[in-house]
Design an enzyme around this catalytic site. Structure first.
Site, PDB file in Angstrom:
ATOM      1  N   GLU A 197      32.134  38.961  45.446  1.00  0.00           N
ATOM      2  CA  GLU A 197      31.174  39.806  46.160  1.00  0.00           C
ATOM      3  C   GLU A 197      30.538  39.042  47.325  1.00  0.00           C
ATOM      4  O   GLU A 197      30.297  39.604  48.401  1.00  0.00           O
ATOM      5  CB  GLU A 197      30.087  40.304  45.202  1.00  0.00           C
ATOM      6  CG  GLU A 197      30.604  41.172  44.071  1.00  0.00           C
ATOM      7  CD  GLU A 197      31.326  42.409  44.573  1.00  0.00           C
ATOM      8  OE1 GLU A 197      30.903  42.961  45.613  1.00  0.00           O
ATOM      9  OE2 GLU A 197      32.328  42.818  43.941  1.00  0.00           O
TER      10      GLU A 197
ATOM     11  N   ASP B 123      38.782  37.863  47.717  1.00  0.00           N
ATOM     12  CA  ASP B 123      39.441  37.090  46.659  1.00  0.00           C
ATOM     13  C   ASP B 123      39.703  35.656  47.115  1.00  0.00           C
ATOM     14  O   ASP B 123      39.467  34.692  46.368  1.00  0.00           O
ATOM     15  CB  ASP B 123      40.765  37.751  46.266  1.00  0.00           C
ATOM     16  CG  ASP B 123      40.581  38.967  45.377  1.00  0.00           C
ATOM     17  OD1 ASP B 123      39.473  39.144  44.839  1.00  0.00           O
ATOM     18  OD2 ASP B 123      41.550  39.738  45.226  1.00  0.00           O
TER      19      ASP B 123
END
Length: 423
Positions: free
Chosen positions: A285, A370
């Site tokens: 996040e 990611d």
């Protein structure tokens, strides 16, 4: 020389054609998804056989197929309701009834918008209840009681009226009083309203529906704070939300804007993941913030909404916009609420075929987040966390590739984990 077709007839034909074409494509994509998932139901993909059981894989397949088939029913019903509102004259009838009852003016326009929302909500109610208390219940995800559902619904209606009616009244007033450039002033008001909501949502609105408590796991709290400090991110607090009272699905997110940002963990997430896995999910996040994905999406939203208001400003001045969508414009009363409703009904029909573009950008952002998470934390923890989340949320490991390109805002597990392994 042939007589040119009236603009209203051209709009009617274009609307009907776009609606039919969209339905055909949606049904085709859904049928592909169902066949593809069902065809791969019998065996776990080779890359996941060490981590995912056959029972979990088959549950995810069955859940995906059930949701997709249910979505087809919603799609058919939604198309019927849309036609009823527009070309079959439902919105025109409702407008005439309220004109006779209230006359023209602000109260009639607000009543039209409120009545439209109420009738639309009632039309969708059976599907909402079935999805919550039958579909989600069948697969063990629903934790919501009827009493809690009703309480949430009442709160939602009251909050929607309290927040929605004032901004709606302001936009309607601007449409009638701000001249030809009303759409620019209305856009500015709308953007200011959304920014204000982002500021107040974490503190005043979210707690109306869910309970939030400070994260009390000191070891995890220390680990998360160290991660945020390492990433140069500041938040107002770390909170745990009682997501388990409504669903077994797990998540974590940032909420708020500027100094009001909060980190929120679902209690279900903390129960399912280890401390390292929670840290990796949070790092993902944070990757969105590091790559300025949130800001980019806000700028895109601002630009698209400005274009939308400008288009509404142009369309609302032409009578063919109303008659082409099954409504006779008012001659002695404002048509502003009608214009807003018709725009809301028609634009998704015409915008469906560009829908793959924003989800393509979203999938790209997920890959970038990611990669950032792997650079900041353990890639093994992130992979393990994603596998658990895919499994706990019954996300299929074998979606149809074309369905993914049209609808998936997040890459499938196979693509994400393959990139992580390569990294």
């Amino acid at each position: 020389m042939p007589t040119p077709l009236p603009a209203s007839l051209i709009l009617t034909m274009a609307f009907a054609l776009a609606l039919v074409a969209g339905l055909v494509v949606k049904f085709w994509l859904a049928s592909r998804q169902v066949r593809h998932v069902a065809r791969h139901r019998g065996a776990v993909p080779a890359a996941f056989r060490q981590a995912i059981t056959l029972d979990a894989h088959q549950k995810a397949a069955d859940y995906t197929v059930a949701k997709t088939r249910f979505g087809l029913l919603e799609l058919a019903w939604g198309a019927a309701v849309l036609l009823a509102w527009t070309l079959f004259g439902g919105l025109d009838l409702l407008n005439r009834l309220l004109l006779d009852l209230l006359g023209g003016g602000m109260w009639q326009q607000l009543a039209l918008l409120a009545a439209f929302a109420l009738i639309g909500g009632l039309a969708e109610l059976p599907f909402t209840l079935w999805q919550t208390f039958r579909l989600e219940e069948r697969f063990g995800f629903n934790k919501m009681t009827w009493r809690l559902w009703l309480t949430d619904a009442v709160k939602g209606v009251l909050l929607g009226a309290l927040i929605g009616l004032p901004i709606t009244a302001l936009i309607l007033w601007l449409m009638g009083a701000a001249g030809k450039l009303w759409w620019l002033w209305a856009w500015a008001a709308w953007m200011g309203f959304n920014l204000l909501l982002m500021l107040v949502y974490p503190t005043f609105i979210a707690p109306i529906f869910n309970k939030f408590k400070p994260l009390d796991d000191l070891a995890l709290k220390e680990r998360v704070n160290a991660l945020m400090q390492r990433c140069g991110f500041a938040a107002k607090g770390l909170f745990v939300m009682d997501g388990s009272t409504r669903s077994a699905h797990a998540n974590a997110y940032f909420t708020g804007f500027g100094a009001s940002k909060r980190v929120v963990f679902y209690d279900t997430l903390l129960r399912q993941l280890s401390a390292g896995e929670v840290e990796a999910v949070l790092a993902h996040e944070l990757g969105h913030f590091r790559h300025k994905h949130v800001m980019k999406r806000m700028v895109a939203m601002f630009a698209l909404s400005l274009a939308g208001f400008a288009l509404l400003g142009w369309l609302s001045a032409h009578s063919w916009f109303y008659t082409g969508l099954g409504v006779q414009p008012n001659l002695m009363a404002p048509n502003d609420a009608l214009a807003i409703l018709l725009f809301m009904l028609a634009m998704p029909v015409f915008g469906f075929f560009v829908a793959p573009l924003p989800v393509l950008v979203s999938r790209k952002h997920e890959f970038e987040a990611d990669a950032y998470a792997i650079a900041q934390t353990s890639g093994a923890d992130l992979s393990a966390a994603l596998l658990k989340l895919y499994q706990d949320n019954a996300s299929t490991l074998t979606p149809d590739p074309l369905f993914v390109k049209f609808y998936y805002s997040h890459p499938p597990a196979s693509e994400r984990l393959a990139r992580m392994a390569a990294a």
